[in-house]
Design a protein around this motif. Structure first.
Motif, PDB file in Angstrom:
ATOM      1  N   ALA A  33       0.809  -1.213   0.000  1.00  0.00           N
ATOM      2  CA  ALA A  33       0.000   0.000   0.000  1.00  0.00           C
ATOM      3  C   ALA A  33       0.843   1.264   0.000  1.00  0.00           C
ATOM      4  CB  ALA A  33      -0.937  -0.014   1.211  1.00  0.00           C
ATOM      5  N   ASN A  34       1.874   1.306   0.816  1.00  0.00           N
ATOM      6  CA  ASN A  34       2.672   2.529   0.925  1.00  0.00           C
ATOM      7  C   ASN A  34       3.438   2.815  -0.361  1.00  0.00           C
ATOM      8  OD1 ASN A  34       1.792   2.763   3.570  1.00  0.00           O
ATOM      9  ND2 ASN A  34       3.517   1.588   4.378  1.00  0.00           N
ATOM     10  N   GLU A  35       3.979   1.772  -0.984  1.00  0.00           N
ATOM     11  CA  GLU A  35       4.693   1.931  -2.251  1.00  0.00           C
ATOM     12  C   GLU A  35       3.763   2.463  -3.334  1.00  0.00           C
ATOM     13  OE1 GLU A  35       7.900   0.913  -3.818  1.00  0.00           O
ATOM     14  OE2 GLU A  35       8.570   1.431  -1.799  1.00  0.00           O
ATOM     15  N   ASN A  36       2.587   1.841  -3.462  1.00  0.00           N
ATOM     16  CA  ASN A  36       1.669   2.229  -4.520  1.00  0.00           C
ATOM     17  C   ASN A  36       1.057   3.610  -4.268  1.00  0.00           C
ATOM     18  OD1 ASN A  36       2.030  -0.125  -6.031  1.00  0.00           O
ATOM     19  ND2 ASN A  36       0.508  -1.244  -4.835  1.00  0.00           N
ATOM     20  N   LEU A  37       0.836   3.939  -3.008  1.00  0.00           N
ATOM     21  CA  LEU A  37       0.320   5.266  -2.687  1.00  0.00           C
ATOM     22  C   LEU A  37       1.346   6.340  -3.052  1.00  0.00           C
ATOM     23  CD1 LEU A  37      -1.668   7.251  -1.421  1.00  0.00           C
ATOM     24  CD2 LEU A  37      -0.677   6.686   0.823  1.00  0.00           C
ATOM     25  N   MET A  38       2.590   6.121  -2.675  1.00  0.00           N
ATOM     26  CA  MET A  38       3.628   7.105  -2.977  1.00  0.00           C
ATOM     27  C   MET A  38       3.821   7.247  -4.483  1.00  0.00           C
ATOM     28  SD  MET A  38       5.467   9.227  -1.417  1.00  0.00           S
ATOM     29  CE  MET A  38       6.567  10.467  -2.072  1.00  0.00           C
ATOM     30  N   GLU A  39       3.733   6.142  -5.206  1.00  0.00           N
ATOM     31  CA  GLU A  39       3.849   6.196  -6.658  1.00  0.00           C
ATOM     32  C   GLU A  39       2.721   7.026  -7.254  1.00  0.00           C
ATOM     33  OE1 GLU A  39       3.128   2.953 -10.063  1.00  0.00           O
ATOM     34  OE2 GLU A  39       4.890   2.507  -8.805  1.00  0.00           O
ATOM     35  N   LEU A  40       1.512   6.861  -6.731  1.00  0.00           N
ATOM     36  CA  LEU A  40       0.377   7.655  -7.197  1.00  0.00           C
ATOM     37  C   LEU A  40       0.623   9.143  -6.967  1.00  0.00           C
ATOM     38  CD1 LEU A  40      -2.563   8.029  -8.179  1.00  0.00           C
ATOM     39  CD2 LEU A  40      -3.298   7.581  -5.825  1.00  0.00           C
ATOM     40  N   LEU A  41       1.119   9.492  -5.789  1.00  0.00           N
ATOM     41  CA  LEU A  41       1.370  10.896  -5.482  1.00  0.00           C
ATOM     42  C   LEU A  41       2.424  11.497  -6.404  1.00  0.00           C
ATOM     43  CD1 LEU A  41       1.435  10.679  -1.562  1.00  0.00           C
ATOM     44  CD2 LEU A  41      -0.480  11.359  -3.026  1.00  0.00           C
ATOM     45  N   VAL A  42       3.475  10.757  -6.680  1.00  0.00           N
ATOM     46  CA  VAL A  42       4.536  11.262  -7.559  1.00  0.00           C
ATOM     47  C   VAL A  42       4.015  11.401  -8.989  1.00  0.00           C
ATOM     48  CG1 VAL A  42       6.846  10.793  -8.474  1.00  0.00           C
ATOM     49  CG2 VAL A  42       6.332  10.287  -6.088  1.00  0.00           C
ATOM     50  N   MET A  43       3.168  10.473  -9.432  1.00  0.00           N
ATOM     51  CA  MET A  43       2.582  10.566 -10.774  1.00  0.00           C
ATOM     52  C   MET A  43       1.680  11.795 -10.890  1.00  0.00           C
ATOM     53  SD  MET A  43       1.662   6.579 -11.585  1.00  0.00           S
ATOM     54  CE  MET A  43       0.987   6.937 -13.194  1.00  0.00           C
TER      55      MET A  43
END
Length: 389
Positions: free
Chosen positions: A132-142
């Motif tokens: 969850a944390n990896e995918n959430l951070m990736e979403l924010l950077v995108m």
């Protein structure tokens, strides 16, 4: 003896994705194979028949309005669920946007758009599923990358919204992580969120930007209709008191089937104990409905209780298959006739088992994206499940 009031005809099993809806672009076929979409032991639904009246049809077939330029629409995919993103793009008759995502040696995430999105409506498909944390951070950077690339609007398409269960304080000194995540997405630069089956409707209020709540029950209801279960034999079961409203809405669409409730008391996170059953399930086909299955403790103990109370068959239906250990062992133990989920979260091959059925929500999400882009809601009942206001 009456059957369920609506049906979509025969549905077969195949290792490929085929859109239930007509495609937007007739020159692009959705009848294509995607590696990893149909896995051993997983039934992926296909259909050649006309639409069930309970499924949403593309609004382009029923109205003649001038829509926005499709060249100003971009659909981007994160790494959390690329197969679903590809299916959405296929339904829409588009290619996924070109971007580069990589991890540095220390775990930091790097995102670069490889094409211009200036003045475009950008839709980023990225569930915040495990990790969850990896995918959430990736979403924010995108989102940040799109905003800095001068996108006109940025919509976060989140098929599964992680941290949604942390939506209130049940004890002192607890965080409300759902509100925190909503703030992060907003501050990153998202203009809108398009989510599928949030754990609770109150999570919508945590966002200071528009939220469109899509209900994945539509595809599950259509699949159940194809099984031709006798209406008099059917009972919808809520696995806990908190899910009664969801189960009641589900039951109304199944010929207003009767409702039963499993009463449980939770002693800790991911630990549940079944107490008793409210309602009659003896000799009936029980359909347990929830928004997600995590460790499967609640739903498996509930299914065991239903069998003890005389249920003939037990089906488990949910939108999000999180499947944290030991969920697979519990679900594949034989207490369920079938476990029906959607592909909001990718299911790894080692988590597949013979009773598992995966349905695609790509058509619903793709249609919602089109309507947001075209500023069209469709106020009639046919469109209510899309959640476009």
């Amino acid at each position: 003896m009456a059957s369920i009031a609506f049906s979509s005809g025969h549905l077969s099993t195949a290792n490929k994705f085929r859109s239930v809806f007509r495609t937007r672009n007739a020159s692009i076929s959705c009848k294509v194979n995607y590696e990893g979409n149909g896995k051993p032991g997983v039934q992926t639904i296909t259909s050649n028949q006309e639409l069930s009246p309970n499924l949403v049809i593309p609004y382009a077939l029923e109205r003649d309005l001038t829509t926005k330029d499709k060249s100003k629409l971009r659909v981007l995919s994160g790494t959390a669920n690329p197969t679903l993103s590809q299916e959405i793009a296929c339904y829409m008759g588009l290619e996924l946007g070109d971007l580069k995502i990589k991890r540095f040696a220390d775990g930091e995430i790097y995102v670069q758009l490889c094409e211009s999105v200036r003045g475009c409506d950008v839709f980023i498909v990225q569930p915040t599923c495990p990790p969850a944390n990896e995918n959430l951070m990736e979403l924010l950077v995108m989102i940040d990358a799109c905003r800095r690339a001068s996108a006109k609007t940025v919509t976060a398409v989140i098929p599964y919204f992680g941290y949604a269960r942390a939506d209130r304080k049940t004890q002192g000194r607890e965080s409300i992580a759902a509100k925190l995540v909503a703030n992060l997405i907003t501050e990153a630069g998202a203009d809108r969120v398009l989510a599928c089956d949030l754990h609770s409707g109150q999570s919508i209020g945590y966002f200071d930007i528009p939220v469109n709540h899509i209900h994945g029950q539509t595809v599950i209801l259509d699949y159940l209709a194809s099984k031709r279960i006798c209406a008099e034999d059917l009972v919808v079961v809520s696995p806990d008191v908190g899910g009664v409203a969801r189960a009641r809405a589900f039951a109304k669409k199944l010929s207003d089937a009767p409702l039963a409730i499993v009463d449980k008391r939770r002693h800790g996170h991911n630990v549940a104990e079944v107490m008793n059953l409210i309602g009659d399930v003896k000799g009936k086909v029980a359909v347990m409905v929830d928004d997600m299955i995590d460790t499967a403790g609640t739903i498996s103990k509930g299914a065991a209780l239903l069998h003890q109370e005389g249920a003939r068959e037990v089906y488990a239906c949910c939108t999000h298959g999180v499947f944290s250990p030991p969920a697979i062992e519990r679900l594949s133990s034989g207490i369920f006739q079938e476990v029906i989920i959607t592909n909001t979260i990718p299911v790894s091959e080692q988590n597949c088992f013979s009773q598992l059925t995966i349905l695609s929500v790509a058509n619903l999400l793709g249609e919602a994206i089109w309507r947001v882009h075209d500023d069209y809601s469709g106020a009639s009942g046919l469109f209510s499940d899309l959640g476009i206001d």
